[in-house]
Design an enzyme around this catalytic site. Structure first.
Site, PDB file in Angstrom:
ATOM      1  CD  GLN A  41      -2.662  -4.903   6.408  1.00 18.93           C
ATOM      2  OE1 GLN A  41      -3.047  -3.732   5.850  1.00 18.93           O
ATOM      3  NE2 GLN A  41      -3.597  -5.682   6.262  1.00 18.93           N
ATOM      4  CG  ASP A  89      -9.827  -0.171   4.973  1.00 14.10           C
ATOM      5  OD1 ASP A  89      -9.819  -0.493   3.483  1.00 14.10           O
ATOM      6  OD2 ASP A  89      -9.044  -1.369   5.043  1.00 14.10           O
ATOM      7  CE  LYS A 100      -3.745  -2.380   1.953  1.00  7.13           C
ATOM      8  NZ  LYS A 100      -4.155  -3.463   3.580  1.00  7.13           N
TER       9      LYS A 100
END
Ligand code: NAP
Length: 284
Positions: free
Chosen positions: A97, A120, A53
């Site tokens: 994450q 996200d 990413k």
């Protein structure tokens, strides 16, 4: 005729090309979109995902940083770090994450991310807006899946969609997005009895279980669109999806490979969301 293989890499490249132009335009206005990816612990798969990413962002001219914390970081310390990023005007996207260690995963860490930087889409407010079909940040993988489905040109309305998996990051949000797109949706999970009975009804089958080759040819309706989200690292170092690809391919109309299907779309969606966050936060 075997299924057409959906090239997620190619679709993602188109999205990233556009993002690159958007980044250039924002930089000309004096703002550089920045994504911070938070990793707790040393999980090797997570390390690869966070680096991918960050590297993609840097490649596109964005700013990006990995904030890595030890497994023992306390909940209070963790929240303090997120609060610092919330207040930092140079940061436009914050992504945590997964997986998180148990002492953090049971707490409401996603609630503490500034909802405008939640690229996200895991803040409860964004989950709620997704449910209502409103404009919001949606989780990156489901966005990628919807774009893949769009690329097939198949009309979603009226289709039976079956989702295997009910996680907050993939299963639940994609099920809601399919429902809002007019599909009749069934969500299956580890407690579902007779999975095959459900999957055989699917015009669109999304598997996000993380169980290699869970979906066999006998479980798939002829002509179905099969999207494989699962990625399991095998002993030989290769990634394996949830779908028995070669066999299921003979029966499906469209299918995504692993790797090269949903994975690249997830990264492209994170980039797209970060650029969007930057534009909205800075009014650029
Ligand atoms: P997760 O949180 O572990 O959720 C897995 C889900 O699958 C759970 O809901 C579980 O049911 C269900 N499940 C497990 N075994 C099953 C079985 N035998 N039959 C039916 N359902 C079963 O995982 P996740 O974060 O959603 O990720 C799922 C997979 O997608 C993983 O392989 C992950 O690596 C991959 N992934 C890939 C990308 C990408 O970009 N390619 C992005 C995200 C995730 P219960 O709820 O009952 O436990």
């Amino acid at each position: 005729m075997p299924a057409k293989i959906i090239d997620g890499k190619k679709i993602a490249e188109k999205i990233l090309e556009k993002a690159k132009k958007d980044v250039k335009a924002l930089k000309e206005k004096g703002t550089t979109p920045k994504l911070v990816v938070i990793q707790v612990g040393d999980d090797p798969a997570s390390s690869i995902y966070v680096q991918k990413k960050r590297d993609k962002c840097l490649e596109l001219g964005m700013a990006s940083e990995i904030k890595k914390f030890g497994e023992k970081i306390t909940y209070t310390e963790f929240l303090f770090e997120i609060e610092k990023l919330n207040k930092d005007d140079s940061v436009h996207g914050i992504l945590i994450q997964l997986p998180l260690p148990e002492h953090l995963s049971h707490k409401q860490v996603f609630e503490t991310i500034d909802v405008c930087k939640d690229v996200d889409g895991l803040h409860p407010a964004n989950h709620g807006k997704n449910l209502l079909g409103k404009e919001c940040f949606r989780p990156a993988t489901p966005i990628g899946i919807m774009k893949i489905l769009h690329e097939t040109g198949v009309k979603l309305e009226g289709k039976n969609a079956v989702v295997i998996g009910r996680s907050n990051i993939v299963g639940k949000p994609i099920a809601i997005m399919l429902l809002n797109a007019g599909c009749t949706v069934t969500i299956c999970h580890s407690k579902t009895t007779n999975l095959k009975e459900h999957t055989l009804k699917a015009d669109i089958l999304i598997s996000a279980a993380g169980k290699p080759k869970l979906v066999k040819e006998s479980m798939v309706k002829k002509g179905a669109i099969v999207i494989d989200v699962g990625t399991t690292k095998m002993k030989n170092g290769k990634l394996c999806g949830d779908v028995d690809f070669e066999k299921v391919r003979k029966k499906a109309s469209w299918i995504t490979p692993v790797p090269g299907g949903v994975g690249p779309m997830t990264i492209a969606s994170v980039v797209e969301n970060t650029v969007k966050a930057c534009r909205e936060i800075t009014n650029a």
